[in-house]
Design a protein around this motif. Structure first.
Motif, mmCIF file in Angstrom:
data_model
loop_
_atom_site.group_PDB
_atom_site.id
_atom_site.type_symbol
_atom_site.label_atom_id
_atom_site.label_comp_id
_atom_site.label_asym_id
_atom_site.label_seq_id
_atom_site.Cartn_x
_atom_site.Cartn_y
_atom_site.Cartn_z
ATOM 1 N N GLU A 1 129.558 -55.921 -18.373
ATOM 2 C CA GLU A 1 129.569 -57.337 -18.032
ATOM 3 C C GLU A 1 130.506 -58.161 -18.903
ATOM 4 O O GLU A 1 131.015 -59.182 -18.461
ATOM 5 N N PRO B 1 129.587 -54.570 -12.549
ATOM 6 C CA PRO B 1 130.753 -55.272 -13.091
ATOM 7 C C PRO B 1 131.828 -54.360 -13.691
ATOM 8 O O PRO B 1 131.535 -53.338 -14.296
ATOM 9 N N THR C 1 136.026 -60.518 -15.498
ATOM 10 C CA THR C 1 134.994 -59.622 -14.984
ATOM 11 C C THR C 1 134.930 -59.732 -13.468
ATOM 12 O O THR C 1 134.695 -60.820 -12.923
#
Length: 147
Positions: A53, A111, A130
């Motif tokens: 993430e 992610p 991201t």
């Protein structure tokens, strides 16, 4: 008296010797074996793609180098296309990662973090973006992070 005159002679020899060395060094031609400036501003980047993430928590899966000046080189699989895309965006990575198509992707949150660190045309760069998943990254139609 003999010791004092010997010390004075030694001191004078040292002073004259250092002056002679300095004069020779000043007359010697200057050769720069290290290139510091040149015609082009430096452009050297290290880019990564990883699962996670954030930059801090992502596991780096791939990393490449990219140099765009004076010619496109590096371990990037297509350095010419990546450098051309960055030049067209004036080195703004947000413009590169923000472009996309109408490609349909799942909404699964898995992610993918892309990073770029280094120097672009003489200025320091540290960029992180991201994507929701790898499909979204592929849909961005960019060459910079396609490795």
């Amino acid at each position: 008296m003999r010791y004092i005159s010997g010390a004075l002679a030694l001191g004078a020899a040292l002073v004259l010797g250092s002056l002679a060395t300095t004069a020779q060094a000043a007359d010697a031609p200057v050769h720069n074996s290290i290139r510091t400036g040149g015609l082009y501003a430096p452009t050297e980047l290290v880019m990564t793609v990883g699962q996670g993430e954030t930059r801090a928590t992502a596991t780096v899966e791939r990393a490449v180098t990219l140099s765009c000046m004076p010619r496109a080189t590096g371990s990037h699989p297509n350095p010419k296309a990546a450098c051309a895309q960055l030049r067209s965006a004036s080195g703004d990575f947000a413009k590169v990662t923000g472009t996309g198509t109408e490609r349909l992707c799942t909404k699964i949150w898995n992610p993918v973090v892309v990073t770029a660190d280094g120097v672009w045309e003489g200025r320091r760069v540290s960029y992180t973006y991201t994507y929701a998943n790898s499909c979204m990254m592929d849909a961005a139609q960019q060459s910079v992070f396609r490795f």
